[in-house]
Scaffold this active site. Structure first.
Site, PDB file in Angstrom:
ATOM      1  N   GLU A  67       0.812  -1.221   0.000  1.00 51.18           N
ATOM      2  CA  GLU A  67       0.000   0.000   0.000  1.00 51.18           C
ATOM      3  C   GLU A  67       0.848   1.274   0.000  1.00 51.18           C
ATOM      4  OE1 GLU A  67      -0.519  -2.582   2.043  1.00 51.18           O
ATOM      5  OE2 GLU A  67      -2.346  -3.383   1.150  1.00 51.18           O
TER       6      GLU A  67
ATOM      7  N   HIS B 186     -11.121  -4.202   8.491  1.00 49.95           N
ATOM      8  CA  HIS B 186     -11.708  -3.924   7.178  1.00 49.95           C
ATOM      9  C   HIS B 186     -12.776  -2.835   7.282  1.00 49.95           C
ATOM     10  CE1 HIS B 186      -9.583  -7.350   5.840  1.00 49.95           C
ATOM     11  NE2 HIS B 186     -10.358  -7.668   4.819  1.00 49.95           N
TER      12      HIS B 186
END
Lengths: 355, 325
Positions: free
Chosen positions: B60, B129
């Site tokens: 990321e 999440h």
């Protein structure tokens, strides 16, 4: 004991070297193609940069510069690697890499302004292709990767180059950047100036890898190691890497073995972690002395030349520090306006506290 | 006009901008061939090719950092961070590197980047999440924060974000992706960044919310209506810049307000909103402004989400508290 078939094989690497410490050419076949004028220009830049460095350290002590990371000892890796680039190649420097972006075109007074925290320092002229030095170790590696991605997508024959140190080669961003470059085959050069210390932590405590250059293997890019005190070897390695990048052959990691003669920063004390013997040993490899010997033998350089360049550098530094000091101070409302293209209302209102 | 759910509207925003502007690039983990783990980019690679819409390696920080590098070369990257918890890996690149590019270069460079990420609770997803991390972003100078609550706004705000010359953190609530459909124009249009929307008018109390909580607030308002309480519901749409004007205007009418957020209670968006109400509308208030929020715990994925998340009942309770103050 021999290695097993299912074990990754690696061998130690021997650094690329062109000049011996006494200025003799070790391998003529490796010599980069450079005219006498170019050789003199490289010397000029190295002597100039060392004089600028000496002056900057003093200016720092006088409080006329802010954060400054000395560069003496690393002139070959800095000046040589920039010299091997084209004007439109893009540099993403680490915090010590001011010489590369200045020789790439950033006016010196802007480098001084950056050190003094003035935003005009970062207003890079339109035709100069650099970012300002990065403070977060390794973050710039990903920017260079993105710039290289842009060059590739635009079909331009340009390369991006980025610099970090042996410490920076332990950062996650270093591995992530090289891995992206390997996966996308990007025209980017990752330079690690291994000067033996990450502030005070010695290289031996930084990695268990055979060398920094070996780290390229895992990323699927080319890795090379260079004598970073040998400006001709540095130029040769960067020229090769740039050529490969332009030809679509992908990225290169270049480890340059070098040494900073001065402390990490103005707040650092080398006697706490380095020995006098070690410093003396490295000073024998001084990149400027070595290159001067080579040029003197060719009849291209004399001590008078060195003295002349030093005077010129001092005068230039004085002129540019004055210009930096005379630049109008930043204002808080100007700062507020520099955050977004259009200043939002809540920030517009915050200006009232500073008028 | 087509009927679209929020996910389709988000995809459509990227589609129209990929078409309109050759500098728009969409990338991230799994966004290419399959169109992302939530299929928000489904079909885009097929339509625009692997050059414009592509998968990246799984990293990321590098996704965000590459976007920064591409951004200074004139591209408009739309980078997907696959799940909200993964932005922690990319925080330096998003909140430092992209967010201060304009400052560092005195305006020479900028970061016209959209960082899209799904977030939000109530869908029984895996740990990290579904957290609500907008509070981290709004305390960061130099980045805008958008949280749409419906398909029409999502498309218009995302088009505006892609066209914006500053970085935008675009948060897409997982529970809204498929929640309902709306009429959404097929062409490109923008919803102005920084403008809130009064989704339900009322005169007794103002309920300020964003993302999924707008719908929870509307449900609460419907409950309150049964007891004769007329609640006005404001959908902020953008957390930074915040539309304090719309909030103040509503409070001038209702004199009472509560703020609803899914995130943990302390120091979040709601705290900032209340501070600004304090600065701009204190003389119009007849009661303290209360927060309905998650407790200051880790987000309890899957197990007790429904108990943890703000509910219409908790909102009704808070409204009654400010009404009876």
């Amino acid at each position: 004991m021999s290695k097993l078939p299912y074990e990754v094989q690696t061998e130690p690497v021997t650094p690329l070297s062109i000049l011996s410490p006494d200025g003799e050419i070790v391998d003529e076949a490796l010599m980069p193609e450079l005219t006498d004028e170019q050789l003199k220009e490289i010397m000029y830049r190295m002597v100039f940069t060392r004089t600028w460095d000496e002056r900057a350290v003093n200016l720092g002590r006088q409080g006329r510069l802010g954060f400054y990371a000395p560069v003496s000892g690393q002139e070959a890796s800095m000046i040589g690697s920039e010299y091997a680039l084209n004007k439109d190649d893009f540099i993403c420097p680490g915090y010590r890499d001011m010489p590369q972006i200045v020789w790439h075109g950033l006016p010196l007074y802007q480098a001084f302004l950056y050190s003094r925290g003035h935003q005009h320092g970062g207003q890079i002229p339109e035709d100069v292709h650099v970012l300002m030095p990065q403070i977060i170790i390794g973050a710039q590696i990903l920017h260079a990767t993105g710039v290289a991605m842009a060059f590739k997508k635009k079909g331009e024959k340009r390369v991006a180059i980025t610099y970090t140190g042996d410490g920076g080669s332990s950062e996650g961003d270093f591995y992530e950047g090289m891995n992206f470059a390997g996966a996308f085959k990007l025209p980017v050069i990752y330079v690690v100036q291994n000067n033996g210390y990450a502030i005070t932590t010695p290289y031996a405590k930084q990695t268990g890898a055979l060398s920094v250059a070996h780290k390229a293997v895992a990323a699927g890019i080319r890795g090379v190691q260079v004598d970073g005190m040998d400006v001709l070897a540095v130029i040769k390695a960067v020229q090769e890497a740039a050529e490969r990048g332009r030809n679509g052959e992908g990225a290169t990691l270049i480890e340059m073995l070098t040494y900073r003669f001065r402390p990490h920063s103005m707040a650092d004390d080398t006697t706490k972690y380095r020995t006098k013997d070690e410093e003396a040993e490295w000073s024998l490899k001084d990149p400027i002395t070595r290159f001067a010997k080579f040029l003197e033998k060719k009849g291209l350089w004399t001590d008078e030349d060195t003295a002349r360049v030093k005077e010129e550098a001092k005068a230039t530094v004085n002129e540019h520090i004055k210009k930096a000091e005379q630049t109008e101070k930043m204002t808080v409302s100007g700062l507020i306006d520099s955050m977004f293209e259009h200043t939002p209302a809540h920030m517009e209102a915050q200006k009232a506290d500073f008028q | 006009m087509a009927q679209m759910n929020m996910k389709e509207a988000i995809r459509d925003a990227m589609r129209v901008e990929l078409k309109n502007d050759p500098n728009v690039y969409v990338f991230g983990e799994d966004v290419g061939k399959v169109g992302g783990v939530f299929r928000a980019t489904e079909g885009l690679q097929g339509e625009f090719g692997e050059d414009r819409v592509f998968d990246t390696p799984l990293a990321e920080s590098a996704i965000a950092g590459m976007a920064v590098g591409m951004g200074i070369q004139g591209f408009r990257p739309v980078a997907e961070i696959q799940f909200v918890g993964f932005i922690y890996e990319a925080m330096d690149q998003m909140f430092i590197q992209a967010a201060r590019m304009r400052y560092r270069s005195g305006g020479r460079y900028n970061s016209p980047i959209v960082f899209r990420t799904p977030f939000g609770g109530g869908v029984k997803a895996a740990e990290l999440h579904t957290d609500s991390l907008e509070g981290l972003a709004i305390q960061t100078p130099g980045i805008k924060v958008i949280v749409p609550s419906n398909p029409y706004d999502a498309k218009g705000l995302l088009v505006a974000a892609i066209r914006d010359n500053d970085p935008v953190f675009f948060m897409e609530h997982l529970n809204l992706y498929h929640a309902f459909r709306q009429e959404v124009p097929e062409e490109a249009y923008t919803v102005e960044i920084g403008k809130a929307n009064v989704v339900r008018e009322g005169s007794d109390v103002t309920i300020i919310a964003y993302g999924l909580m707008v719908h929870t607030a509307v449900k609460a308002a419907e409950e309150l209506e049964k007891n004769g309480v007329k609640a006005e519901v404001i959908d902020l749409r953008t957390l930074l810049p915040l539309d304090i004007e719309t909030i103040v205007k509503s409070i001038q009418k209702t004199n009472r307000a509560i703020v609803v957020q899914e995130a943990q209670k302390t120091s979040g968006a709601a705290a900032e909103i209340i501070a600004q109400i304090n600065e701009h509308a204190i003389l119009h208030l007849e009661a303290p402004v209360l927060r309905v929020a998650g407790p200051d715990t880790v987000y309890p994925f899957a197990q007790i989400e429904d108990a943890w998340l703000p509910s219409p009942a908790r909102i009704v309770k808070a409204v009654n508290q400010v009404l009876n103050f």
